[in-house]
Design a protein around this motif. Structure first.
Motif, PDB file in Angstrom:
ATOM      1  N   ILE A   1     -29.236 -64.101   5.682  1.00  0.00           N
ATOM      2  CA  ILE A   1     -28.002 -64.576   5.693  1.00  0.00           C
ATOM      3  C   ILE A   1     -27.522 -62.689   4.907  1.00  0.00           C
ATOM      4  O   ILE A   1     -28.206 -62.977   4.474  1.00  0.00           O
ATOM      5  CB  ILE A   1     -27.888 -65.334   5.127  1.00  0.00           C
ATOM      6  CG1 ILE A   1     -25.930 -66.010   5.299  1.00  0.00           C
ATOM      7  CG2 ILE A   1     -28.209 -65.470   4.042  1.00  0.00           C
ATOM      8  CD1 ILE A   1     -25.718 -66.912   5.162  1.00  0.00           C
TER       9      ILE A   1
ATOM     10  N   LYS B   1     -14.268 -73.071   9.785  1.00  0.00           N
ATOM     11  CA  LYS B   1     -13.469 -73.681   8.857  1.00  0.00           C
ATOM     12  C   LYS B   1     -12.838 -74.000   7.758  1.00  0.00           C
ATOM     13  O   LYS B   1     -12.359 -74.390   7.597  1.00  0.00           O
ATOM     14  CB  LYS B   1     -13.069 -74.786   9.909  1.00  0.00           C
ATOM     15  CG  LYS B   1     -12.924 -74.374  11.580  1.00  0.00           C
ATOM     16  CD  LYS B   1     -12.805 -76.497  12.268  1.00  0.00           C
ATOM     17  CE  LYS B   1     -13.322 -76.757  13.807  1.00  0.00           C
ATOM     18  NZ  LYS B   1     -12.899 -77.856  14.022  1.00  0.00           N
ATOM     19  N   TYR B   2     -13.653 -73.710   6.818  1.00  0.00           N
ATOM     20  CA  TYR B   2     -13.667 -73.807   5.171  1.00  0.00           C
ATOM     21  C   TYR B   2     -14.528 -72.971   5.131  1.00  0.00           C
ATOM     22  O   TYR B   2     -14.477 -72.895   3.433  1.00  0.00           O
ATOM     23  CB  TYR B   2     -15.404 -74.517   5.441  1.00  0.00           C
ATOM     24  CG  TYR B   2     -15.224 -76.211   5.471  1.00  0.00           C
ATOM     25  CD1 TYR B   2     -14.065 -77.521   5.820  1.00  0.00           C
ATOM     26  CD2 TYR B   2     -15.268 -76.252   6.899  1.00  0.00           C
ATOM     27  CE1 TYR B   2     -14.713 -78.521   5.783  1.00  0.00           C
ATOM     28  CE2 TYR B   2     -16.096 -77.398   7.742  1.00  0.00           C
ATOM     29  CZ  TYR B   2     -15.302 -78.785   6.722  1.00  0.00           C
ATOM     30  OH  TYR B   2     -14.851 -79.924   7.574  1.00  0.00           O
ATOM     31  N   LEU B   3     -14.082 -71.769   5.410  1.00  0.00           N
ATOM     32  CA  LEU B   3     -14.270 -70.187   4.807  1.00  0.00           C
ATOM     33  C   LEU B   3     -12.387 -70.807   3.577  1.00  0.00           C
ATOM     34  O   LEU B   3     -11.217 -71.121   3.979  1.00  0.00           O
ATOM     35  CB  LEU B   3     -13.083 -69.365   5.791  1.00  0.00           C
ATOM     36  CG  LEU B   3     -15.155 -69.029   6.508  1.00  0.00           C
ATOM     37  CD1 LEU B   3     -14.549 -67.441   7.342  1.00  0.00           C
ATOM     38  CD2 LEU B   3     -15.418 -68.604   5.375  1.00  0.00           C
ATOM     39  N   VAL B   4     -12.833 -70.008   2.468  1.00  0.00           N
ATOM     40  CA  VAL B   4     -11.198 -70.852   2.060  1.00  0.00           C
ATOM     41  C   VAL B   4     -10.268 -69.026   2.000  1.00  0.00           C
ATOM     42  O   VAL B   4     -10.420 -68.099   2.138  1.00  0.00           O
ATOM     43  CB  VAL B   4     -11.916 -69.966   0.326  1.00  0.00           C
ATOM     44  CG1 VAL B   4     -10.540 -69.976  -0.616  1.00  0.00           C
ATOM     45  CG2 VAL B   4     -12.678 -71.585  -0.484  1.00  0.00           C
ATOM     46  N   ASN B   5      -9.247 -69.678   1.965  1.00  0.00           N
ATOM     47  CA  ASN B   5      -7.934 -68.735   2.323  1.00  0.00           C
ATOM     48  C   ASN B   5      -7.044 -69.483   1.499  1.00  0.00           C
ATOM     49  O   ASN B   5      -6.046 -70.121   2.193  1.00  0.00           O
ATOM     50  CB  ASN B   5      -7.430 -68.899   3.629  1.00  0.00           C
ATOM     51  CG  ASN B   5      -6.216 -67.975   3.844  1.00  0.00           C
ATOM     52  OD1 ASN B   5      -5.987 -67.000   4.038  1.00  0.00           O
ATOM     53  ND2 ASN B   5      -6.033 -68.801   4.984  1.00  0.00           N
TER      54      ASN B   5
ATOM     55  N   VAL C   1      -4.246 -74.182  -1.241  1.00  0.00           N
ATOM     56  CA  VAL C   1      -5.488 -73.145  -0.183  1.00  0.00           C
ATOM     57  C   VAL C   1      -4.560 -74.381   1.187  1.00  0.00           C
ATOM     58  O   VAL C   1      -4.583 -75.361   0.671  1.00  0.00           O
ATOM     59  CB  VAL C   1      -6.784 -73.939  -1.043  1.00  0.00           C
ATOM     60  CG1 VAL C   1      -8.309 -73.537  -0.079  1.00  0.00           C
ATOM     61  CG2 VAL C   1      -7.139 -73.873  -2.281  1.00  0.00           C
ATOM     62  N   SER C   2      -5.251 -73.363   1.922  1.00  0.00           N
ATOM     63  CA  SER C   2      -4.999 -73.569   3.214  1.00  0.00           C
ATOM     64  C   SER C   2      -5.994 -74.209   4.119  1.00  0.00           C
ATOM     65  O   SER C   2      -5.330 -74.211   5.607  1.00  0.00           O
ATOM     66  CB  SER C   2      -4.206 -72.157   4.079  1.00  0.00           C
ATOM     67  OG  SER C   2      -5.054 -71.317   3.804  1.00  0.00           O
ATOM     68  N   ALA C   3      -6.754 -74.199   3.548  1.00  0.00           N
ATOM     69  CA  ALA C   3      -8.149 -74.967   4.275  1.00  0.00           C
ATOM     70  C   ALA C   3      -8.357 -76.110   3.818  1.00  0.00           C
ATOM     71  O   ALA C   3      -8.522 -76.042   2.439  1.00  0.00           O
ATOM     72  CB  ALA C   3      -8.755 -74.277   4.880  1.00  0.00           C
ATOM     73  N   THR C   4      -9.214 -77.320   4.161  1.00  0.00           N
ATOM     74  CA  THR C   4      -9.964 -77.409   3.424  1.00  0.00           C
ATOM     75  C   THR C   4     -11.146 -77.123   3.067  1.00  0.00           C
ATOM     76  O   THR C   4     -11.782 -76.232   3.605  1.00  0.00           O
ATOM     77  CB  THR C   4     -10.465 -79.226   4.053  1.00  0.00           C
ATOM     78  OG1 THR C   4     -10.916 -78.817   5.166  1.00  0.00           O
ATOM     79  CG2 THR C   4      -9.389 -79.755   3.946  1.00  0.00           C
ATOM     80  N   ILE C   5     -12.135 -77.192   1.781  1.00  0.00           N
ATOM     81  CA  ILE C   5     -12.711 -76.550   1.590  1.00  0.00           C
ATOM     82  C   ILE C   5     -14.317 -77.283   1.341  1.00  0.00           C
ATOM     83  O   ILE C   5     -14.273 -78.367   0.149  1.00  0.00           O
ATOM     84  CB  ILE C   5     -12.242 -75.801   0.582  1.00  0.00           C
ATOM     85  CG1 ILE C   5     -11.589 -75.094   0.273  1.00  0.00           C
ATOM     86  CG2 ILE C   5     -13.930 -75.162  -0.037  1.00  0.00           C
ATOM     87  CD1 ILE C   5     -10.889 -74.249  -1.136  1.00  0.00           C
ATOM     88  N   PRO C   6     -15.388 -77.064   2.111  1.00  0.00           N
ATOM     89  CA  PRO C   6     -16.508 -77.811   1.351  1.00  0.00           C
ATOM     90  C   PRO C   6     -17.290 -77.730  -0.009  1.00  0.00           C
ATOM     91  O   PRO C   6     -17.155 -76.577  -0.370  1.00  0.00           O
ATOM     92  CB  PRO C   6     -17.791 -78.334   2.266  1.00  0.00           C
ATOM     93  CG  PRO C   6     -16.985 -77.200   3.158  1.00  0.00           C
ATOM     94  CD  PRO C   6     -15.672 -76.329   2.125  1.00  0.00           C
TER      95      PRO C   6
ATOM     96  N   CYS D   1     -21.164 -68.450   4.326  1.00  0.00           N
ATOM     97  CA  CYS D   1     -21.782 -68.159   3.622  1.00  0.00           C
ATOM     98  C   CYS D   1     -22.207 -69.351   2.735  1.00  0.00           C
ATOM     99  O   CYS D   1     -23.756 -69.848   2.927  1.00  0.00           O
ATOM    100  CB  CYS D   1     -21.482 -66.829   2.813  1.00  0.00           C
ATOM    101  SG  CYS D   1     -21.076 -66.226   3.315  1.00  0.00           S
TER     102      CYS D   1
ATOM    103  N   VAL E   1     -20.965 -67.557  10.176  1.00  0.00           N
ATOM    104  CA  VAL E   1     -20.567 -68.964   9.496  1.00  0.00           C
ATOM    105  C   VAL E   1     -20.115 -68.199   8.234  1.00  0.00           C
ATOM    106  O   VAL E   1     -20.004 -67.146   7.169  1.00  0.00           O
ATOM    107  CB  VAL E   1     -22.296 -69.346   9.075  1.00  0.00           C
ATOM    108  CG1 VAL E   1     -23.088 -69.416  10.191  1.00  0.00           C
ATOM    109  CG2 VAL E   1     -23.405 -68.133   8.405  1.00  0.00           C
TER     110      VAL E   1
END
Lengths: 192, 327
Positions: free
Chosen positions: B326, A172-176, B45-50, A158, A156
């Motif tokens: 976790i 999908k929301y991991l920062v890249n 950033v290459s993806a949306t971030i929550p 984290c 997941v």
């Protein structure tokens, strides 16, 4: 601060190549000098990584998990920028970043390369142009293993493990993130 | 046994004590990519971030903050089906307000509305309990909401009851763990299945010890560690039977905000929670979700917690969604 370049041959070749590319004067300075332009720690990406450490949530037991433990680094990304002068009005900008990493992210080391040139439209004015490109320096967030008891163990994000989002969706929301790949700087200065 | 008439009587009784909820956490909110570009040519950033939130979205005052978090996350029960088995045909109507204006509705219309507010993306089905036909299950996770009881003269065994196809199907689903059954505990201030005025709720008794059944009692407010809640004066309690205690939850039914009181309005909260958990753990079985809700209930938000009163404790959606560990 000013210092001599330690690798004149390669720099000279690079300088000639760059001059050819940008159409600068082919007259190369007899002595290449390299100046330290900037040295600093931290970057927007470094700040971004630090920002990921804000917040937390409670586990099923009620024990609190703080994100901070995952997004702190013992060494902060250091950037060194240098200028190697190849003619009176042109030079190569180059440098590097060390990168940094925490338990759940990594910023790659980076390399910066570009040029700086200037011209004098009038005796009391200077027009400067620089263009730099950065290679590497990408920020990558790592995933966690979350144990949901009877409901299974999942890879997941984290930060989102306790959200209502499906575990696999959180990835999908991991920062890249990438640093600025190119930087263009134009400056016109008039002295009066 | 004239089950149909009994059901009518009970549904009305639960309705007289007309509605609400219970539990908080940070919620993610997906930012658009454009918002993640810093400066002109700087970082994208290459993806949306929550972005982590510290406060839940605005929800009606009767709801637990946990529900607000679920709303903010966009995971609101999608993929689950909640079947409300209730009164959708009688002439009995009463007034209340779930924060969207005063309405006058039938009992089933109230419980349906409440469940749909907790889990807005769940599919909500209405089953009028006077039809007595079997309750059918939909594809995916099924939650059955029972805000009624089946009362008859005390002293029988549930096995002696001639159940209609409706209740027989519900009891079967709870036994086999093929649907989560959220059953209002009752409003007689007795232990689940206890005798009141010479009668017992045999639907309660028939669900005791069933794998995916949850009895739901009412607290007068949502509890917190600093402002602990207590059982509502009317609510049935868990009692001494360990099988009931282990499947008994409580949630806040803040009638001061809704004018709706009764465990009828506690059960839909658990139904909504179950749907939300099911939308996160899409492969989880009804029994696993039931156990998740039961095992993560809080006892530190209750006045003088005792299993014979509160069963497993106050349901906590945030803890039910959180990991055990976790790394």
């Amino acid at each position: 601060m000013r210092e001599k370049s330690g690798s004149r041959v390669s720099l000279r070749a690079m300088a000639l190549l760059l001059c050819a590319l940008i159409g600068a004067s082919p007259v190369v300075a007899q002595e290449l000098t390299t100046s330290l332009v900037d040295i600093h720690q931290g970057s927007p990406l470094s700040d971004r990584a630090r920002g990921l450490g804000n917040g937390g949530y409670e586990l099923q037991s009620g024990n609190r998990v703080s994100f901070n433990q995952w997004y702190r680094a013992s060494w902060v990304d250091m950037h060194v920028d240098l200028l190697t002068q190849i003619t009176e009005d042109a030079g190569i900008l180059w440098g590097f970043g060390t990168g940094e990493q925490g338990e759940k992210y990594r910023i790659e080391p980076s390399l910066k390369l570009g040029f700086l040139t200037q011209m004098h439209p009038s005796p009391n004015s200077t027009l400067s142009l620089s263009l730099t490109t950065t290679i590497g320096g990408k920020l990558t967030e790592k995933s966690c293993q979350a144990d949901y008891g009877d409901l299974g163990t999942y890879s997941v994000n984290c930060r989102l493990a306790a959200s209502q989002m499906a575990p696999e969706e959180t990835l999908k929301y991991l920062v890249n993130a990438k640093p600025e790949s190119q930087h263009l700087w134009l400056n016109y200065r008039v002295t009066f | 046994m004239p089950a149909r008439h009994l059901k009518f009587g009970i549904a009305t009784a639960f309705a007289m004590l007309s509605a609400p909820i219970a539990s908080a956490q940070e919620a993610p909110d997906a930012d658009e990519m454009a918002a993640l570009c810093h400066g002109g040519l700087s970082i994208c950033v290459s993806a949306t971030i929550p972005a982590a939130r510290t406060q839940a979205a605005t929800t009606p005052g009767w709801m637990s903050p946990d529900v607000g978090a679920a709303w903010a996350a966009g995971y609101k029960g999608k993929g689950a089906t909640i079947t409300i088995v209730d009164d959708f045909s009688s002439t009995s109507r009463f007034s209340g307000n779930f924060g969207i204006g005063v309405q006058t509705q039938r009992h089933g219309e109230w419980t349906r509305e409440e469940a749909s507010m907790i889990a807005p993306l769940a599919t909500i089905r209405s089953k009028d309990f006077t039809t007595s036909s079997s309750v059918t299950l939909a594809p995916g996770l099924n939650v059955l909401n029972l805000s009624y009881g089946m009362y008859a003269t005390a002293g029988y065994s549930p096995n002696q009851i001639g159940w209609s196809a409706e209740e027989a199907s519900i009891i079967s689903y709870a036994t086999r763990g093929s649907a989560i059954v959220s059953k209002a505990a009752g409003n007689d201030s007795v232990a689940v299945g206890g005798v009141t005025n010479g009668q017992q709720d045999y639907l309660d008794l028939a669900l005791v010890g069933k794998a995916s059944a949850i009895f739901v009692g009412a607290l007068s407010t949502n509890g917190t560690t600093t402002n602990k809640a207590q059982l509502a004066w009317y609510s049935n309690y868990a009692g001494s039977n360990p099988l009931v205690q282990s499947h008994f939850l409580v949630v806040g039914v803040d009638g001061s905000k809704t004018d709706l009181y009764g465990t009828s309005f506690a059960a839909p909260i658990i139904s909504g929670y179950a749907a939300i958990i099911g939308s996160k753990f899409t492969k989880a079985t009804p029994t696993q979700i039931t156990n998740d809700l039961l095992n993560t209930a809080r006892t530190d938000t209750l006045v003088n917690y005792n299993a014979s009163v509160y069963g497993k404790g106050e349901a906590s959606l945030s803890r039910a969604l959180a990991p055990v560990a976790i790394r």
